[in-house]
Write a protein that holds these residues in place. Structure first.
Motif, mmCIF file in Angstrom:
data_model
loop_
_atom_site.group_PDB
_atom_site.id
_atom_site.type_symbol
_atom_site.label_atom_id
_atom_site.label_comp_id
_atom_site.label_asym_id
_atom_site.label_seq_id
_atom_site.Cartn_x
_atom_site.Cartn_y
_atom_site.Cartn_z
ATOM 1 N N TYR A 4 0.862 -1.175 -0.081
ATOM 2 C CA TYR A 4 -0.031 -0.075 0.177
ATOM 3 C C TYR A 4 0.799 1.165 0.013
ATOM 4 O O TYR A 4 2.250 1.068 0.563
ATOM 5 C CB TYR A 4 -1.027 -0.013 1.145
ATOM 6 C CG TYR A 4 -2.110 -1.206 1.183
ATOM 7 C CD1 TYR A 4 -3.290 -1.111 0.587
ATOM 8 C CD2 TYR A 4 -1.669 -2.232 2.094
ATOM 9 C CE1 TYR A 4 -3.972 -2.088 0.831
ATOM 10 C CE2 TYR A 4 -2.789 -2.943 2.145
ATOM 11 C CZ TYR A 4 -3.882 -3.168 1.375
ATOM 12 O OH TYR A 4 -4.685 -4.159 1.273
ATOM 13 N N GLU A 5 0.385 2.214 -0.645
ATOM 14 C CA GLU A 5 1.038 3.788 -0.695
ATOM 15 C C GLU A 5 0.380 4.497 0.310
ATOM 16 O O GLU A 5 -0.892 4.456 0.429
ATOM 17 C CB GLU A 5 1.058 4.378 -1.964
ATOM 18 C CG GLU A 5 1.927 3.538 -2.791
ATOM 19 C CD GLU A 5 2.147 4.284 -4.366
ATOM 20 O OE1 GLU A 5 2.945 4.425 -4.682
ATOM 21 O OE2 GLU A 5 0.912 4.628 -4.877
ATOM 22 N N TYR A 6 1.101 5.287 0.991
ATOM 23 C CA TYR A 6 0.408 6.315 1.970
ATOM 24 C C TYR A 6 1.242 7.817 1.525
ATOM 25 O O TYR A 6 2.292 7.688 1.612
ATOM 26 C CB TYR A 6 0.685 5.906 3.660
ATOM 27 C CG TYR A 6 0.008 4.556 3.913
ATOM 28 C CD1 TYR A 6 -1.355 4.558 4.376
ATOM 29 C CD2 TYR A 6 0.634 3.321 3.458
ATOM 30 C CE1 TYR A 6 -1.824 3.248 4.639
ATOM 31 C CE2 TYR A 6 -0.061 2.152 3.694
ATOM 32 C CZ TYR A 6 -1.263 2.194 4.337
ATOM 33 O OH TYR A 6 -1.993 0.993 4.805
ATOM 34 N N CYS A 8 1.717 11.531 3.122
ATOM 35 C CA CYS A 8 1.656 12.859 4.019
ATOM 36 C C CYS A 8 0.788 14.022 3.419
ATOM 37 O O CYS A 8 1.352 14.425 2.614
ATOM 38 C CB CYS A 8 3.079 13.078 4.545
ATOM 39 S SG CYS A 8 3.078 14.544 5.811
ATOM 40 N N GLU A 25 -6.564 0.332 6.226
ATOM 41 C CA GLU A 25 -6.782 1.696 6.540
ATOM 42 C C GLU A 25 -6.346 2.094 8.157
ATOM 43 O O GLU A 25 -6.809 3.275 8.543
ATOM 44 C CB GLU A 25 -8.454 1.909 6.603
ATOM 45 C CG GLU A 25 -9.071 1.504 5.338
ATOM 46 C CD GLU A 25 -8.545 2.561 4.251
ATOM 47 O OE1 GLU A 25 -8.302 3.615 4.308
ATOM 48 O OE2 GLU A 25 -8.247 2.020 3.025
ATOM 49 N N VAL A 28 -0.944 4.975 10.217
ATOM 50 C CA VAL A 28 0.616 4.753 10.062
ATOM 51 C C VAL A 28 1.263 5.517 10.758
ATOM 52 O O VAL A 28 1.298 6.941 10.718
ATOM 53 C CB VAL A 28 0.870 4.931 8.427
ATOM 54 C CG1 VAL A 28 2.232 4.842 8.152
ATOM 55 C CG2 VAL A 28 -0.156 4.151 7.577
ATOM 56 N N PHE A 38 -0.247 10.156 7.700
ATOM 57 C CA PHE A 38 -0.126 9.556 6.609
ATOM 58 C C PHE A 38 -1.432 8.786 6.431
ATOM 59 O O PHE A 38 -2.013 8.250 7.284
ATOM 60 C CB PHE A 38 1.067 8.346 6.544
ATOM 61 C CG PHE A 38 2.446 8.948 6.278
ATOM 62 C CD1 PHE A 38 2.766 9.296 5.289
ATOM 63 C CD2 PHE A 38 3.035 9.286 7.605
ATOM 64 C CE1 PHE A 38 4.363 9.711 4.881
ATOM 65 C CE2 PHE A 38 4.361 10.045 7.454
ATOM 66 C CZ PHE A 38 4.930 10.143 6.051
ATOM 67 N N LYS A 39 -2.102 9.245 5.294
ATOM 68 C CA LYS A 39 -3.384 8.585 4.778
ATOM 69 C C LYS A 39 -3.296 7.534 3.619
ATOM 70 O O LYS A 39 -2.386 7.863 2.696
ATOM 71 C CB LYS A 39 -4.323 9.474 4.633
ATOM 72 C CG LYS A 39 -4.831 10.133 5.759
ATOM 73 C CD LYS A 39 -6.048 11.027 5.550
ATOM 74 C CE LYS A 39 -6.567 11.623 6.864
ATOM 75 N NZ LYS A 39 -7.839 12.165 6.669
ATOM 76 N N ARG A 40 -3.828 6.674 3.340
ATOM 77 C CA ARG A 40 -3.632 5.674 2.406
ATOM 78 C C ARG A 40 -3.771 6.411 1.157
ATOM 79 O O ARG A 40 -5.194 7.056 1.158
ATOM 80 C CB ARG A 40 -4.554 4.298 2.474
ATOM 81 C CG ARG A 40 -4.522 3.282 1.524
ATOM 82 C CD ARG A 40 -5.103 2.064 1.755
ATOM 83 N NE ARG A 40 -5.548 1.304 0.606
ATOM 84 C CZ ARG A 40 -6.463 0.421 0.443
ATOM 85 N NH1 ARG A 40 -7.139 0.279 1.324
ATOM 86 N NH2 ARG A 40 -6.470 0.025 -0.812
ATOM 87 N N LYS A 41 -3.434 6.189 -0.097
ATOM 88 C CA LYS A 41 -3.824 6.711 -1.215
ATOM 89 C C LYS A 41 -3.999 5.755 -2.251
ATOM 90 O O LYS A 41 -3.813 4.520 -2.070
ATOM 91 C CB LYS A 41 -2.433 7.838 -1.741
ATOM 92 C CG LYS A 41 -1.400 7.060 -2.207
ATOM 93 C CD LYS A 41 -0.324 8.035 -2.730
ATOM 94 C CE LYS A 41 -0.306 7.720 -4.188
ATOM 95 N NZ LYS A 41 0.861 8.678 -4.988
#
Length: 72
Positions: A4-6, A8, A25, A28, A38-41
Motif C-alpha cells: 500500500y502507498e500512504y 503525508c 486503513e 500509519v 499518513f493516509k492511504r492513497k
C-alpha cells in the motif's frame, strides 16, 4: 501481503508498506517520528498482459501512439 502507498497531507511524502488487508486503513506511524499523518492513497499501476506483450490498443510500449517514438 499487499503493498500500500500512504501520503503525508502536509508535505506530500509518499511511503510504501506491506500490510495485511485488515490493516490497510489503520493509522500509519511516521517513520521519521516528525508527527506527520499518513493516509492511504489510491495506487495505480500497469499490469503486463498474460503473454507479456504490450496491450494491443495501437500504442507503443512507451504509451505514445504507435510509430510516434523511436523505441526500436
Amino acid at each position: 501481503m499487499p503493498l500500500y502507498e500512504y501520503i503525508c497531507e502536509t508535505d506530500g511524502t509518499v511511503i510504501e508498506l506491506l500490510r495485511p488487508i485488515s490493516d490497510a486503513e489503520k493509522p500509519v506511524k511516521d517513520p521519521k517520528n516528525r508527527g506527520r499523518v499518513f493516509k492511504r492513497k489510491l495506487s495505480t499501476f500497469a499490469a503486463p498482459s498474460p503473454s507479456g506483450a504490450p496491450p494491443s490498443s495501437g500504442c507503443c510500449p512507451c504509451g505514445k501512439p504507435r510509430g510516434s517514438c523511436r523505441s526500436n
